[in-house]
Design a protein around this motif. Structure first.
Motif, PDB file in Angstrom:
ATOM      1  N   THR A 198      -0.775 -12.240  -0.502  1.00 22.01           N
ATOM      2  CA  THR A 198      -1.968 -13.039  -0.216  1.00 22.01           C
ATOM      3  C   THR A 198      -1.994 -14.279  -1.094  1.00 22.01           C
ATOM      4  O   THR A 198      -2.307 -15.376  -0.632  1.00 22.01           O
ATOM      5  CB  THR A 198      -3.228 -12.191  -0.444  1.00 22.01           C
ATOM      6  OG1 THR A 198      -3.197 -11.096   0.453  1.00 22.01           O
ATOM      7  CG2 THR A 198      -4.480 -12.985  -0.203  1.00 22.01           C
ATOM      8  N   GLN A 229      -8.566 -12.357   6.136  1.00 19.06           N
ATOM      9  CA  GLN A 229      -8.515 -10.908   6.298  1.00 19.06           C
ATOM     10  C   GLN A 229      -9.890 -10.366   6.704  1.00 19.06           C
ATOM     11  O   GLN A 229      -9.996  -9.485   7.535  1.00 19.06           O
ATOM     12  CB  GLN A 229      -8.073 -10.260   4.979  1.00 19.06           C
ATOM     13  CG  GLN A 229      -7.746  -8.803   5.144  1.00 19.06           C
ATOM     14  CD  GLN A 229      -7.024  -8.241   3.934  1.00 19.06           C
ATOM     15  OE1 GLN A 229      -6.867  -8.904   2.916  1.00 19.06           O
ATOM     16  NE2 GLN A 229      -6.597  -7.005   4.027  1.00 19.06           N
ATOM     17  N   ASP A 268      -3.715 -13.486   7.274  1.00 23.09           N
ATOM     18  CA  ASP A 268      -3.668 -12.511   6.197  1.00 23.09           C
ATOM     19  C   ASP A 268      -4.031 -11.131   6.736  1.00 23.09           C
ATOM     20  O   ASP A 268      -5.174 -10.895   7.109  1.00 23.09           O
ATOM     21  CB  ASP A 268      -4.647 -12.920   5.093  1.00 23.09           C
ATOM     22  CG  ASP A 268      -4.445 -12.098   3.835  1.00 23.09           C
ATOM     23  OD1 ASP A 268      -3.583 -11.195   3.850  1.00 23.09           O
ATOM     24  OD2 ASP A 268      -5.152 -12.354   2.848  1.00 23.09           O
ATOM     25  N   GLU A 269      -3.087 -10.252   6.801  1.00 27.29           N
ATOM     26  CA  GLU A 269      -3.290  -8.873   7.266  1.00 27.29           C
ATOM     27  C   GLU A 269      -4.156  -8.853   8.523  1.00 27.29           C
ATOM     28  O   GLU A 269      -5.201  -8.217   8.548  1.00 27.29           O
ATOM     29  CB  GLU A 269      -3.979  -8.026   6.173  1.00 27.29           C
ATOM     30  CG  GLU A 269      -3.258  -8.042   4.846  1.00 27.29           C
ATOM     31  CD  GLU A 269      -2.353  -6.846   4.640  1.00 27.29           C
ATOM     32  OE1 GLU A 269      -2.224  -6.037   5.583  1.00 27.29           O
ATOM     33  OE2 GLU A 269      -1.765  -6.728   3.550  1.00 27.29           O
TER      34      GLU A 269
END
Ligand SMILES: Nc1ncnc2c1ncn2[C@@H]1O[C@H](COP(=O)(O)OP(=O)(O)O)[C@@H](O)[C@H]1O
Ligand SMILES: [Mg+2]
Lengths: 290, 362, 282
Positions: free
Chosen positions: B46, B85, B161-162
């Protein structure tokens, strides 16, 4: 949680004393005040009595309270309070914001520094301001050293507003701090990432998302400002009077209790109106407080 | 190779507390790639992504985007956009306002904003929810808003992000395909962060595997699987049997070593190595047989079946060997009778082709 | 490229921005300079209290020898002690009731409890003044011997203090695990024993914090006391008020410093006691 019917004796034992106290020593006095606001001084043998009253004679006191003289004072109380509230907001917002973004090590100390003055007696803090601002005070002393002044900084509207800001600032910082701290910082990051400048982000994201805290802070400062007596009394002089001072005068020097009672109720209605406005605004911005 | 769209050169990030989250990373990402940053949680993925977006700045190194070093450029001045995220969909704006936000704040004319917003919503299939507030939407829908909001800006690089971690299993599969489809249609470079190897392997065209802030290997999914560069990569991507070995002699193109439980083995490799290496072999590359296999050149060892786990199409058999680690063997259950046909405690031979195993030097 | 960030810092690292640091400096300076000078000049030898002439405890001695100031201080402390005692008991009982029971119009009852907190002090002050006058309590109480002549003030202070106590104690009780209570009853304790042995010890930090809050509020109150004290009784803030109206003097500084120290100590204690409450909730 138990139903009160399951254990009435315990319920009444616990509820009784406090409720009694509040009813007798708070609600009942307000009732007296309410009745008084509709009364007039008795006329005995053609003279206005000092101690006797004719009860429930009508709304003459309220009519008098919307007389231009008093309406001006009420209006002035409102704008002085509003201005003090806005100044509080303008100084408190960066403070609360800064504390939220300070390092974890500094946060508790900064917060304590903001709240601590709040615990010091209002009278003493106001007195401290007098010592600083009076014509032989330190500010004028400092100005004198560079060849300025002395200025009359006390006993005018400026002094009252400054005093109110000084005294009620913590009320504004705390709710703002609480909301900004809870604000998910990725909203601000998303805004920057989407191309908004820091300033635009502040206007379009930070402010709307911290609106609940702003509303709470504004109400928490506005209400005590509107009802303040001590600050305008000590810092305001004769022409910087607010409604609290007029009420005090009716109950002390002027000895016109019925009129003072009516003014007190006007002040209370204004306070409740502010509280209701807050409840309304809180409901409207409910979706924001995620 | 065409000029990279993103070039990360010697980037390090040290947080004030002293944590080195990213340690001298070098990555080149070509235009139009679907690139994944893969690694266990806390490895610095991240942080690296945020440095590309400008939400953090590196303490060292260059981040070149579209030919310019942007390591210290503020995020609002970069041609990158991010899908957070937590999605970070503004709760005080409708879906439409969210998507239009990035255009409005940069002064795109209102009619163009309207058109592009509508297109973006169409693309993520949310046109019918344009007037909704985010608190009336599901997590999956909010993510689509975040995607549309980023894509409508037509960035050079989209950072995710994820993106799948907060979705439930069914939605995750749909979204995985949707992201691949979107990347192909819009033709934008995607950089995705994930800790899930399946996600990375199935979506990305290239993957950087990261451990403790440092890049372990950058390769295509199949290369990563078949030719892991380090023990960490071999272990992190899929199941692997790792057998420690002591180096006996090194020649220019071969290593002879003593592997635990397997005896003396020779491998062709050009890699330099220290005193110890590891022999790595995937479980599905192993064969079992009751009798000693006769074919020449096989690596073989006899052991006892310690455990058999039946998984329908395959069975996972754990074989303990003398003086070495337990080996896992995956066998196809291709006859309908009795699965793998081995039983616990049974003596058995395990063998594999030397070319199916790798010697790992780090 | 005009705009650049510092290596290693993010766009939201406002804590490192210079303008914010300056603003903090200015605001804390404004908040504290008046108070610090007030305290500092309580040790000044100069009567007019403008210029620093030297360190002395004289002002404290003078304040100590000023019998009316001391009398006012004793009155204030007496009022604060008794009002705190009553307010803590009442507040704790109301808190227990609100915590334990569900009843019709509970929301309205809570709003009713909050009224003394939101109503302007001056309105409460004049209402009580009127009430004590009309019921004859004012004249009756003023004639009583000390400390009974403080009764009206105490009554008034209890009325605005105990809702605060109730709030503090209730927020403590929210963290109470009612299974403890059931376990105690299961072990054969009566309701009364359970109350004293399980619930009261749990409430204790909240009780102490609430009591200290009530003590500070009572000690600090000027407006309501100003209206409910008869002409003869004087409390410390009322005394300081009358002195301040006459002008600035180092004696007031000395007396104020004493009051600041008392309230700050009480506050810090209260905060310390409330702090573990957060972790105890989990
Ligand atoms: N703002 C920060 N301050 C200090 N340390 C941080 C900060 N953000 C992340 N870290 C640390 O940096 C390391 C990498 O974090 P991160 O990039 O979030 O990992 P990942 O996304 O791979 O799970 C972790 O050890 C984390 O604790
Ligand atoms: Mg992460």
């Amino acid at each position: 949680m138990d139903n009160w019917k399951d254990n009435r004796s315990v319920f009444w034992t616990l509820a009784g004393p406090g409720t009694f106290w509040l009813l007798v020593f708070f609600i009942l006095p307000l009732g007296f005040l309410f009745v008084m606001s509709f009364s007039d001084k008795a006329i005995i043998n053609g003279e206005v009595s000092i101690t006797e009253y004719d009860y429930l004679t009508g709304i003459s006191n309220y009519i008098r309270s919307v007389d231009t003289l008093y309406l001006t004072i009420i209006w002035k109380s409102i704008w002085v309070s509003a201005l003090a509230t806005v100044l509080c907001l303008l100084t408190a917002y960066p403070i609360a914001f800064g504390i939220c973004f300070a390092s974890e090590k500094w946060k508790p100390l900064l917060l304590l520094l903001v709240v601590l003055p709040f615990w010091i007696n209002l009278l003493i803090r106001t007195y401290a301001l007098i010592a600083v601002f009076r014509s032989q005070g330190y500010v004028n002393l400092a100005l004198g050293a560079v060849g300025l002044g002395p200025y009359d900084m006390l006993y005018n509207n400026f002094a009252v507003i400054f005093g109110l800001v000084y005294v009620y600032m913590p009320f504004m910082v705390l709710p703002l701090y609480a909301t900004i701290e809870r604000l998910d910082k990725s909203y601000l990051e998303a805004s920057l990432d989407l191309g908004a400048s820091q300033f635009t982000t502040f206007l379009k994201v930070t402010i709307p998302l911290t609106m609940p805290g702003i509303i709470t802070g504004v109400i928490l400062v506005f209400i005590p400002c509107l009802g303040s007596f001590l600050t305008p009394d000590l810092l305001g002089g004769a022409n910087a009077i607010m409604i609290g001072n007029v009420i005090e005068r009716q109950f002390k020097a002027a000895n016109d209790w019925p009129f003072g009672a009516a003014l007190s109720f006007m002040l209370m209605y204004a306070t409740f109106a502010a509280l209701m406005l807050r409840a309304f605004l809180a409901k409207r911005s409910a979706g924001v407080d995620v | 190779m065409t000029d990279p769209i993103v070039s990360i050169r010697g980037v390090s990030k040290k947080f004030p507390g002293g944590v080195i989250a990213v340690d001298d990373v070098n990555i080149d990402i070509a235009p139009n790639e679907f690139f994944a940053l893969l690694g266990p949680s806390g490895c610095g993925k991240t942080t690296l992504l945020r440095m590309i977006s400008g939400l953090e700045t590196p303490t060292d190194g260059q981040i070149i985007i579209g030919g310019q070093d942007m390591a210290l450029t503020p995020p609002n001045k970069r041609p990158t956009n991010m899908v957070f995220q937590s999605y970070a969909v503004f709760p005080h704006m409708t879906v439409e306002e969210n998507v239009a936000y990035g255009l409005r704040v940069t002064g795109v004319p209102e009619d163009e904003t309207k058109r592009r917003t509508a297109e973006a919503l169409e693309m993520v299939k949310l046109s019918h929810l344009a007037k909704r507030k985010p608190d009336q939407m599901s997590g999956g829908q909010r993510q689509r808003v975040a995607l549309a909001r980023a894509l409508v800006k037509r960035p050079k690089v989209l950072l995710l992000d994820e993106p799948l971690s907060a979705l439930d299993a069914k939605l995750r599969d749909d979204m995985r395909m949707e992201l691949t489809r979107l990347q192909e249609t819009v033709g934008i470079t995607f950089i995705i962060v994930t800790h899930d190897q399946d996600e990375a392997l199935s979506m990305a065209s290239r993957i950087a595997v990261i451990d403790k802030g440092a890049v372990q290997q950058i390769a295509t999914p199949s290369e990563l699987y078949e030719q892991p560069a380090t023990r960490f990569v071999a272990d992190f991507i899929g199941k692997v049997n790792l057998i420690d070995a002591k180096v006996l002699s090194k020649k220019a193109k071969a290593i002879t070593c003593e592997a635990k439980g397997l005896g003396k083995l020779t491998f062709d490799t050009e890699k330099a190595c220290g005193d110890t290496v590891a022999v790595a072999v995937r479980p599905e590359k192993l064969k079992i047989s009751k009798a000693e296999p006769k074919a020449a050149g096989l690596i073989k060892v006899q052991g006892n079946v310690r455990d058999v786990a039946y998984y329908g199409d395959t069975s996972h058999i754990v074989v303990s060997i003398k003086g070495g680690p337990d080996l896992q063997v995956n066998v196809q259950n291709d006859s309908r009778t009795g699965g793998s046909g081995v039983e616990r405690g049974q003596a058995i031979w395990v063998s594999w082709m030397p070319d199916d195993s790798l010697v790992l030097t780090e | 490229m005009a705009e650049q960030m510092k290596p290693g810092s993010g766009p939201l690292d406002y804590g490192n921005r210079l303008w914010l640091k300056i603003l903090f400096g200015v605001i804390f300076f404004m908040l504290y300079v008046p108070i610090i000078t007030l305290v500092a000049f309580s040790f000044n030898t100069d009567r007019r209290g403008i210029v620093w002439r030297g360190f002395t405890f004289d002002n404290y001695v003078k304040a100590w020898n000023n019998s009316s100031l001391i009398e006012a201080m004793i009155n204030s402390l007496m009022i604060a002690f008794i009002a705190t005692l009553i307010a803590t008991v009442l507040g704790a009982m109301v808190a227990l009731m609100l915590w334990r029971f569900r009843f019709p119009f509970k929301g309205a009852y809570e709003a009713f409890m909050g009224l003394p907190i939101v109503i302007p002090e001056i309105c409460m002050g004049v209402a009580l003044l009127l009430f004590f006058n009309e019921t004859g309590m004012m004249t009756a109480v003023v004639a009583m011997p000390w400390p009974l002549n403080l009764s009206n003030i105490i009554i008034a202070h209890v009325a605005f203090c105990f809702p605060f106590v109730a709030i503090v104690v209730r927020s403590r009780l929210v963290g109470f695990n009612r299974q403890l209570e059931e376990a105690s009853k299961d072990l054969g304790a009566s309701e009364w024993q359970t109350f004293w042995k399980v619930i009261v010890p749990f409430m204790m930090p909240g009780l102490v914090a609430g009591a200290l809050l009530a003590f500070t509020l009572s000690l600090d109150d000027f407006v309501i006391t100003f209206f409910t004290s008869g002409p003869e009784t004087v409390t410390f803030p009322v005394k300081v008020y009358s002195l301040v109206r006459r002008g600035v003097s180092p004696e007031i500084n000395a007396a104020s410093t004493v009051l600041i120290v008392i309230t700050v100590v009480a506050t810090v204690l209260a905060m310390k006691l409330q702090a573990p409450q957060k972790s105890g909730k989990g």
